[in-house]
Design an enzyme around this catalytic site. Structure first.
Site, PDB file in Angstrom:
ATOM      1  N   GLU A   1       0.820  -1.215   0.000  1.00  0.00           N
ATOM      2  CA  GLU A   1       0.000   0.000   0.000  1.00  0.00           C
ATOM      3  C   GLU A   1       0.853   1.264   0.000  1.00  0.00           C
ATOM      4  O   GLU A   1       1.997   1.273   0.446  1.00  0.00           O
ATOM      5  CB  GLU A   1      -0.935   0.002   1.219  1.00  0.00           C
ATOM      6  CG  GLU A   1      -1.956  -1.124   1.178  1.00  0.00           C
ATOM      7  CD  GLU A   1      -2.919  -1.110   2.351  1.00  0.00           C
ATOM      8  OE1 GLU A   1      -4.130  -1.277   2.128  1.00  0.00           O
ATOM      9  OE2 GLU A   1      -2.451  -0.949   3.502  1.00  0.00           O
TER      10      GLU A   1
ATOM     11  N   CYS B   1      -0.487   6.695   9.915  1.00  0.00           N
ATOM     12  CA  CYS B   1       0.794   6.126  10.323  1.00  0.00           C
ATOM     13  C   CYS B   1       0.602   4.811  11.069  1.00  0.00           C
ATOM     14  O   CYS B   1      -0.159   4.733  12.031  1.00  0.00           O
ATOM     15  CB  CYS B   1       1.516   7.136  11.218  1.00  0.00           C
ATOM     16  SG  CYS B   1       3.104   6.581  11.824  1.00  0.00           S
TER      17      CYS B   1
END
EC number: 2.1.1.192
Length: 353
Positions: free
Chosen positions: A89, A345
């Protein structure tokens, strides 16, 4: 499988292609015109030369299989390798950008774009707060696979060729554990996509013996250190690599990092509720970074499935940041983007198709 043409620097192609000026022409087709077939390059390439390119190289080696859209305008891209079908990703981030017109002093509002790229499928570091590590480590990404993330995302969003991107190596994987391919990708970002090294950030969990190797390459990129704790016991529980390269070891190498005037090393600090978010931790962090030209980027923990950690309040993050700023240590709080699509994150991972 034939190598991807995106795996070659301009210098390498100049040595491979005859006459050598063909390399610059090919780079223009690839990075300024987004051509995905050698046959589309017939304007200044002969049929014989195109045939030789087709014999030696392939073009695209990854493809977009899914795009998740966030309410804040961010997008998460799921890529698939056409070689082995493994997935990884990357994230496209939109940020508001304000500039001052030098002639009128008017404030001009626009957008700036950042691509958070992956450099590995999975990760070997095994950070306990990160979802990527749950799938284990599969393999390193080639420079071509790193480059194509940015190319395909720029193309998918219809961004003008001349629109500059910011590149952050903060996706899946530890960049310093794939240093050769990461450095090659940075060179191609610069000479191919015309992305200045000043717009590129490499974030590392602290592979201390690779930091001087990266420094010697003198790439001019921004260095970011994932610190996340102020003592070795806590950091080792979050980042097992700390048992090999403890805080003192990492900071000793950071102190040698070549910095241009007005530049600072970025320290990323993940705030986790009741673990490392106290004012006492802020005081210890201030002491740790004393003497290092640095700035701190606070990240509020982003929850994911199966995690034992909790996200702290924004109020506690502000208190942490305010203390550091009041003592002269530049500190910002990173705005969490794309939380609703699990693209913030520590939330990226390989997915089974």
């Amino acid at each position: 499988m034939k190598p991807s043409v995106y795996d070659f620097t301009l210098k390498e192609l100049s040595q491979l292609l005859k006459p050598s000026f063909r390399a610059k022409q090919l780079y223009l087709w690839l990075y300024a015109k987004y051509k995905t077939s050698f046959k589309d390059m017939q304007n200044n390439f002969s049929k014989d030369f195109i045939a030789s390119l087709e014999q030696e190289f392939v073009l695209r080696t990854i493809e977009i299989t899914h795009v998740s859209h966030s309410v804040d305008g961010s997008k998460k891209y799921l890529f698939k390798s056409l070689k082995d079908n493994h997935t990884f990703e990357a994230v496209f981030l939109k940020m508001k950008d304000k500039k001052i017109d030098e002639e009128t002093n008017a404030i001009l509002e626009g957008e700036k774009y950042t691509v958070c790229v992956s450099c590995q499928i999975g990760c070997q570091v095994g950070c306990s707060f990160c979802f990527t590590q749950k799938g284990g480590f599969v393999r390193n990404l080639k420079a071509s696979e790193i480059i194509q993330q940015a190319l395909l995302i720029k193309e998918d969003n219809n961004l003008p060729i001349e629109k500059a991107l910011n590149i952050v190596f903060m996706g899946m994987g530890e960049p310093l554990n794939n240093l050769d391919e990461v450095c090659k990708a940075i060179e191609i970002f610069n000479t191919g996509m015309q992305i200045s090294p000043k717009r590129i950030t490499i974030s590392t969990s602290g592979v201390a013996d690779k930091i001087p190797i990266l420094a010697e390459k003198n790439l001019g990129v921004q260095l970011a250190i994932s610190l996340h704790a102020v003592d070795d016991k806590t950091r080792s529980s979050l980042i097992p690599l700390n048992k090999k390269y403890n805080i003192e070891c990492v900071l000793n190498e950071v102190k040698k990092w070549p910095l241009e005037q007005r530049k600072r090393v970025m320290f990323e600090y993940l705030l986790i509720k009741n673990l490392n978010d106290s004012l006492n931790c802020a005081k210890k962090l201030l002491k740790l970074l004393n003497g290092i030209k640095s700035k701190v980027n606070l990240i509020l923990f982003n929850p994911h499935e199966g995690s034992k950690f909790e996200r702290p309040s924004l109020e506690s993050a502000r208190m942490f940041a305010d203390f550091l700023n009041s003592k002269g240590l530049l500190c910002t709080i990173r705005e969490s983007k794309a939380l609703d699509i699990e693209a913030a994150c520590g939330q990226l991972r390989e997915k089974k198709l």
